[in-house]
Design a protein around this motif. Structure first.
Motif, PDB file in Angstrom:
ATOM      1  N   ALA A   1     -12.811 -30.959   2.123  1.00  0.00           N
ATOM      2  CA  ALA A   1     -11.467 -29.766   1.271  1.00  0.00           C
ATOM      3  C   ALA A   1     -10.324 -30.280   0.886  1.00  0.00           C
ATOM      4  CB  ALA A   1     -11.914 -28.537   0.548  1.00  0.00           C
ATOM      5  N   GLU A   2      -9.680 -29.642   2.800  1.00  0.00           N
ATOM      6  CA  GLU A   2      -7.918 -29.786   3.326  1.00  0.00           C
ATOM      7  C   GLU A   2      -7.793 -31.618   3.411  1.00  0.00           C
ATOM      8  OE1 GLU A   2     -10.256 -26.133   5.340  1.00  0.00           O
ATOM      9  OE2 GLU A   2     -10.911 -27.560   4.532  1.00  0.00           O
ATOM     10  N   PHE A   3      -9.220 -31.977   3.903  1.00  0.00           N
ATOM     11  CA  PHE A   3      -8.890 -33.567   3.910  1.00  0.00           C
ATOM     12  C   PHE A   3      -8.758 -34.203   2.481  1.00  0.00           C
ATOM     13  CE2 PHE A   3     -10.687 -38.092   3.532  1.00  0.00           C
ATOM     14  CZ  PHE A   3      -9.780 -38.170   5.197  1.00  0.00           C
ATOM     15  N   GLY A   4      -9.360 -33.771   1.215  1.00  0.00           N
ATOM     16  CA  GLY A   4      -9.003 -33.873   0.067  1.00  0.00           C
ATOM     17  C   GLY A   4      -7.469 -34.320  -0.520  1.00  0.00           C
ATOM     18  N   LEU A   5      -7.110 -32.974  -0.396  1.00  0.00           N
ATOM     19  CA  LEU A   5      -6.209 -32.369  -0.929  1.00  0.00           C
ATOM     20  C   LEU A   5      -4.681 -32.783   0.225  1.00  0.00           C
ATOM     21  CD1 LEU A   5      -4.088 -29.621  -1.916  1.00  0.00           C
ATOM     22  CD2 LEU A   5      -4.509 -28.321  -0.092  1.00  0.00           C
ATOM     23  N   GLY A   6      -4.913 -33.236   1.464  1.00  0.00           N
ATOM     24  CA  GLY A   6      -3.429 -33.886   2.265  1.00  0.00           C
ATOM     25  C   GLY A   6      -4.112 -35.791   0.841  1.00  0.00           C
ATOM     26  N   MET A   7      -4.909 -35.776   0.236  1.00  0.00           N
ATOM     27  CA  MET A   7      -4.868 -37.733  -0.167  1.00  0.00           C
ATOM     28  C   MET A   7      -3.800 -37.322  -1.114  1.00  0.00           C
ATOM     29  SD  MET A   7      -8.705 -38.761  -0.205  1.00  0.00           S
ATOM     30  CE  MET A   7      -8.896 -39.752   1.056  1.00  0.00           C
ATOM     31  N   ARG A   8      -4.308 -35.895  -2.649  1.00  0.00           N
ATOM     32  CA  ARG A   8      -3.572 -35.419  -3.095  1.00  0.00           C
ATOM     33  C   ARG A   8      -1.745 -35.213  -2.634  1.00  0.00           C
ATOM     34  NH1 ARG A   8      -3.865 -36.283  -8.433  1.00  0.00           N
ATOM     35  NH2 ARG A   8      -1.905 -37.257  -7.661  1.00  0.00           N
ATOM     36  N   LEU A   9      -1.540 -34.177  -1.786  1.00  0.00           N
ATOM     37  CA  LEU A   9      -0.189 -34.490  -1.527  1.00  0.00           C
ATOM     38  C   LEU A   9       0.461 -35.814  -0.851  1.00  0.00           C
ATOM     39  CD1 LEU A   9      -0.343 -31.093   1.152  1.00  0.00           C
ATOM     40  CD2 LEU A   9      -0.002 -31.569  -1.812  1.00  0.00           C
ATOM     41  N   ALA A  10      -0.399 -37.096  -0.603  1.00  0.00           N
ATOM     42  CA  ALA A  10       0.217 -38.107   0.388  1.00  0.00           C
ATOM     43  C   ALA A  10       0.898 -38.763  -1.159  1.00  0.00           C
ATOM     44  CB  ALA A  10      -0.906 -38.739   0.805  1.00  0.00           C
ATOM     45  N   VAL A  11       0.209 -38.417  -2.028  1.00  0.00           N
ATOM     46  CA  VAL A  11       0.333 -39.715  -3.401  1.00  0.00           C
ATOM     47  C   VAL A  11       1.871 -39.158  -4.202  1.00  0.00           C
ATOM     48  CG1 VAL A  11      -1.024 -40.317  -5.921  1.00  0.00           C
ATOM     49  CG2 VAL A  11      -2.221 -40.214  -3.727  1.00  0.00           C
ATOM     50  N   ASP A  12       1.344 -37.421  -4.141  1.00  0.00           N
ATOM     51  CA  ASP A  12       2.111 -36.961  -4.802  1.00  0.00           C
ATOM     52  C   ASP A  12       4.263 -37.172  -4.190  1.00  0.00           C
ATOM     53  OD1 ASP A  12       0.432 -36.046  -6.526  1.00  0.00           O
ATOM     54  OD2 ASP A  12       0.979 -33.637  -5.850  1.00  0.00           O
ATOM     55  N   GLY A  13       4.115 -36.963  -2.745  1.00  0.00           N
ATOM     56  CA  GLY A  13       4.899 -36.994  -2.184  1.00  0.00           C
ATOM     57  C   GLY A  13       5.571 -38.948  -2.484  1.00  0.00           C
ATOM     58  N   GLN A  14       4.409 -39.790  -2.202  1.00  0.00           N
ATOM     59  CA  GLN A  14       4.878 -41.355  -2.753  1.00  0.00           C
ATOM     60  C   GLN A  14       5.090 -41.434  -3.941  1.00  0.00           C
ATOM     61  OE1 GLN A  14       1.261 -43.321  -1.526  1.00  0.00           O
ATOM     62  NE2 GLN A  14       1.876 -44.253   0.163  1.00  0.00           N
ATOM     63  N   LEU A  15       4.866 -40.842  -5.073  1.00  0.00           N
ATOM     64  CA  LEU A  15       4.969 -40.292  -6.538  1.00  0.00           C
ATOM     65  C   LEU A  15       6.115 -40.056  -6.439  1.00  0.00           C
ATOM     66  CD1 LEU A  15       4.031 -41.382  -9.407  1.00  0.00           C
ATOM     67  CD2 LEU A  15       3.209 -39.278  -9.803  1.00  0.00           C
ATOM     68  N   ARG A  16       7.075 -39.221  -5.823  1.00  0.00           N
ATOM     69  CA  ARG A  16       8.415 -38.500  -6.014  1.00  0.00           C
ATOM     70  C   ARG A  16       9.232 -39.820  -5.472  1.00  0.00           C
ATOM     71  NH1 ARG A  16       5.972 -34.026  -4.626  1.00  0.00           N
ATOM     72  NH2 ARG A  16       5.930 -34.223  -2.183  1.00  0.00           N
ATOM     73  N   ARG A  17       9.048 -40.561  -4.414  1.00  0.00           N
ATOM     74  CA  ARG A  17       9.713 -41.425  -3.826  1.00  0.00           C
ATOM     75  C   ARG A  17       9.767 -42.518  -4.581  1.00  0.00           C
ATOM     76  NH1 ARG A  17      13.714 -42.370  -0.458  1.00  0.00           N
ATOM     77  NH2 ARG A  17      13.624 -45.004   0.605  1.00  0.00           N
TER      78      ARG A  17
ATOM     79  N   ASP B   1       2.599 -49.452  -6.397  1.00  0.00           N
ATOM     80  CA  ASP B   1       0.936 -49.664  -6.112  1.00  0.00           C
ATOM     81  C   ASP B   1       0.831 -47.765  -7.130  1.00  0.00           C
ATOM     82  OD1 ASP B   1       0.437 -52.087  -7.047  1.00  0.00           O
ATOM     83  OD2 ASP B   1      -0.448 -52.042  -4.086  1.00  0.00           O
ATOM     84  N   VAL B   2       1.653 -47.365  -7.039  1.00  0.00           N
ATOM     85  CA  VAL B   2       1.554 -45.428  -6.693  1.00  0.00           C
ATOM     86  C   VAL B   2       1.652 -45.087  -8.337  1.00  0.00           C
ATOM     87  CG1 VAL B   2       3.948 -44.755  -5.913  1.00  0.00           C
ATOM     88  CG2 VAL B   2       1.646 -43.288  -6.199  1.00  0.00           C
ATOM     89  N   LEU B   3       2.778 -46.664  -8.317  1.00  0.00           N
ATOM     90  CA  LEU B   3       3.019 -46.236 -10.426  1.00  0.00           C
ATOM     91  C   LEU B   3       1.839 -45.901 -11.393  1.00  0.00           C
ATOM     92  CD1 LEU B   3       6.536 -47.784 -10.000  1.00  0.00           C
ATOM     93  CD2 LEU B   3       5.731 -45.090 -10.492  1.00  0.00           C
ATOM     94  N   VAL B   4       0.833 -46.758 -10.371  1.00  0.00           N
ATOM     95  CA  VAL B   4      -0.721 -46.326 -11.773  1.00  0.00           C
ATOM     96  C   VAL B   4      -1.600 -44.956 -10.945  1.00  0.00           C
ATOM     97  CG1 VAL B   4      -2.681 -47.310 -12.055  1.00  0.00           C
ATOM     98  CG2 VAL B   4      -1.124 -48.559 -11.862  1.00  0.00           C
ATOM     99  N   PRO B   5      -1.592 -44.089 -12.138  1.00  0.00           N
ATOM    100  CA  PRO B   5      -1.980 -43.164 -12.135  1.00  0.00           C
ATOM    101  C   PRO B   5      -3.370 -42.404 -10.902  1.00  0.00           C
ATOM    102  CG  PRO B   5      -1.410 -42.313 -13.886  1.00  0.00           C
ATOM    103  CD  PRO B   5      -0.926 -44.580 -13.002  1.00  0.00           C
ATOM    104  N   ARG B   6      -3.269 -41.644  -9.854  1.00  0.00           N
ATOM    105  CA  ARG B   6      -4.898 -42.217  -8.915  1.00  0.00           C
ATOM    106  C   ARG B   6      -5.136 -40.722  -9.508  1.00  0.00           C
ATOM    107  NH1 ARG B   6      -2.535 -45.655  -7.284  1.00  0.00           N
ATOM    108  NH2 ARG B   6      -2.423 -47.229  -5.401  1.00  0.00           N
ATOM    109  N   SER B   7      -6.902 -40.565  -9.931  1.00  0.00           N
ATOM    110  CA  SER B   7      -7.586 -40.144  -9.773  1.00  0.00           C
ATOM    111  C   SER B   7      -7.887 -39.559  -8.389  1.00  0.00           C
ATOM    112  CB  SER B   7      -8.690 -40.376 -10.675  1.00  0.00           C
ATOM    113  OG  SER B   7      -9.897 -39.634 -11.466  1.00  0.00           O
ATOM    114  N   VAL B   8      -8.027 -37.854  -7.606  1.00  0.00           N
ATOM    115  CA  VAL B   8      -8.585 -38.180  -6.409  1.00  0.00           C
ATOM    116  C   VAL B   8      -9.468 -37.248  -6.846  1.00  0.00           C
ATOM    117  CG1 VAL B   8      -7.348 -36.579  -4.837  1.00  0.00           C
ATOM    118  CG2 VAL B   8      -5.605 -38.489  -5.892  1.00  0.00           C
TER     119      VAL B   8
END
Length: 528
Positions: free
Chosen positions: A226-242, A302-309
């Motif tokens: 669960a923490e591993f998957g949350l890390g994926m979400r946080l990484a995607v969100d960070g890239q999206l903000r950037r 590529d992160v501008l295409v919404p990811r489904s985590v």
């Protein structure tokens, strides 16, 4: 040799297509004259070994002599197209589920259906040639079709030919997940059955579409997924903000409307396709611009295409060893989706008892029958008030499962889907799993529901009970599985007490759920 292993830990997708185990003695053979084009067969197949497609008839030029198809008969938007059901003969495990759920029967011989079990040896060469041709057929455009249980089966599956047990109850959920969210899918997978058949390296059933894109999948430990998957979400969100910040820097020189179009929400197939087309134009523009800001955005655009985590795992992970992490992720409020493939037993290690094991069931090293109730994971998650929660059963109620997955993805916060997953550890022939799953639902042992926090209004409540009140006695469900009958054979008196306790537990939970729902129960939505 170890020297051939990829140094960065990544593996090519879609390699399970090379396995060609040819396990089945008999395979389903399609009878077009009887078919009603319902797509139940492809929806239920655990190995994606039987697939359905609609395509332009002009692509039939060069078809093998034995290749058969029918005019598409149901969707007005697909008028003039051809419909086909095709088996992959060397990937089929012969579980028989597709034949079991097929509703189309020969009136003169009701035992004969639109799928008939016939010898692999007799049909292997012909169907292998047919399947190879089937793979070359460009599928019809589906962007204009609403997603329902029939049209979902036409969508390209990006999970196929896994090494799971014949008749596995887990894999249809993963195939459907790949059909709904395709190459936007990011999967964090807990160690367990789903990590074994999902990453049985060097082969994997997670595959790619015609454009060469597919889901990204990675496995983590039994206790921290669960923490591993949350890390994926946080990484995607960070890239999206950037990416959004870089777009803002480039805004004065960007073509008009691009920044808004690239940062607005996109959910439907049509919106995602439009986003990809614009992204291709953006890449060309960034290369021509050549500034440091443009080069930085080019690396992550590529992160501008919404990811489904999606965080995926079994009940051993979700109810037991990984529950602390799962609870932390639910409490975080982040937009992650959690899919629990609930076999109600530690399947991957031989069937030990867990907190997901139902009352009265025997398990490995716990043969007396469990004396306490199963942990109500869904109710615990509902308590937060901001988590979307659903309990589903795809083999008997695929429409409700589909609806839950779509609602979960649209929910702005965390979601939890608990999926009834028949397993060989239950002790019955899995060809009967759709009927047995329906008994579990009808008895109230496995109620179907959807809890959506966004549904709260003055006249409505977030909890909807999709399966209605119990209408089958609990014992009628229990008597069909060895895990319960073992207890009866060992101690009939104890078994009677456990059945009574299970019956009482069902009625108490139903009363609680009905009180939480506070609304009239809808009619059952069942699709066989």
């Amino acid at each position: 040799p170890v020297s051939a292993f990829p140094p960065d830990g990544t593996w090519p997708n879609g390699t399970s297509r090379f396995d060609k185990r040819a396990l089945a003695l008999d395979i389903p053979v399609w009878q077009p004259g009887l078919c009603v084009q319902c797509n139940f067969c492809s929806m239920i197949c655990p190995h994606t070994a039987i697939q359905t497609r609609v395509f332009d008839p002009r692509h039939l030029d060069g078809a093998p002599t034995g290749f058969r198809s029918l005019p598409e008969a149901f969707e007005p938007a697909l008028a003039g197209m051809e419909y086909v059901v095709q088996v992959a003969p060397e990937d089929c495990t012969g579980c028989g589920l597709c034949i079991e759920v097929c509703p189309a029967k020969d009136r003169r011989n009701p035992r004969r259906k639109a799928l008939v079990s016939e010898s692999l040896a007799e049909h292997r060469e012909r169907e292998r040639e047919n399947f190879a041709f089937f793979r070359t057929l460009p599928p019809a455009a589906l962007d204009e079709l609403p997603i329902d249980k029939r049209s979902a089966a036409f969508r390209t599956p990006l999970f196929e030919f896994s090494g799971a047990c014949a008749g596995c109850g887990e894999t249809p959920y993963l195939r459907l997940l790949s059909q709904l969210f395709g190459d936007r899918l990011l999967v964090a997978n807990a160690t367990g059955c789903s990590s074994i058949y999902g990453g049985n390296l060097p082969t994997t059933p997670w595959t790619v579409n015609a454009e060469g894109r597919g889901p990204a999948w990675s496995n983590s430990l039994f206790e921290d997924n669960a923490e591993f998957g949350l890390g994926m979400r946080l990484a995607v969100d960070g890239q999206l903000r950037r990416a959004h910040a870089l777009l803002a820097e480039l805004a004065p020189s960007l073509p008009e409307g691009w920044r808004t179009a690239l940062t607005s929400p996109a959910h439907s197939d049509k919106e995602i396709s439009a986003r990809r087309e614009l992204l291709a134009s953006l890449r060309d523009w960034l290369r021509q611009t050549g500034s440091d800001t443009a080069r930085a955005l080019l690396e992550i655009c590529d992160v501008l295409v919404p990811r489904s985590v999606w965080i995926v795992g079994g009940d051993g992970w979700a109810y037991d060893i990984g529950y602390g992490g799962l609870d932390h992720v639910l409490a975080s409020g982040r937009k992650v989706n959690i899919l629990v493939l609930d076999t109600e037993v530690y399947s991957n290690t031989g069937g030990q008892q867990s907190k997901a094991t139902p009352l009265g069931a025997a398990a490995k090293f716990a043969t007396a029958g469990k004396a306490t109730r199963k942990k109500d994971l869904g109710l615990l998650a509902m308590g937060y008030g901001h988590v979307y929660v659903a309990q589903v059963g795809i083999q008997s109620h695929s429409a409700q499962t589909l609806k839950a997955m779509l609602e979960a993805e649209q929910h702005p916060g965390p979601s939890l889907i608990i999926a009834h997953s028949p397993c060989i550890a239950h002790g019955y022939d899995l060809v009967n799993a759709p009927k047995q799953q329906k008994r579990a639902i009808d008895s109230g042992v496995w109620p179907l529901y959807r809890f959506d926090p966004a549904r709260v209004t003055a006249d409505d409540a977030p909890l909807v009970l999709d399966s209605g009140p119990p209408r089958l006695d609990v014992e009628r469900y229990m008597e069909n599985e060895t895990r319960f009958r073992m207890v009866e054979l060992r101690s009939p008196e104890r078994y009677r007490r456990l059945v009574d306790a299970a019956r009482a537990a069902v009625h108490q939970r139903q009363a609680l759920y009905e009180q939480l729902a506070r609304i009239h129960l809808p009619k059952e939505e069942s699709n066989g």
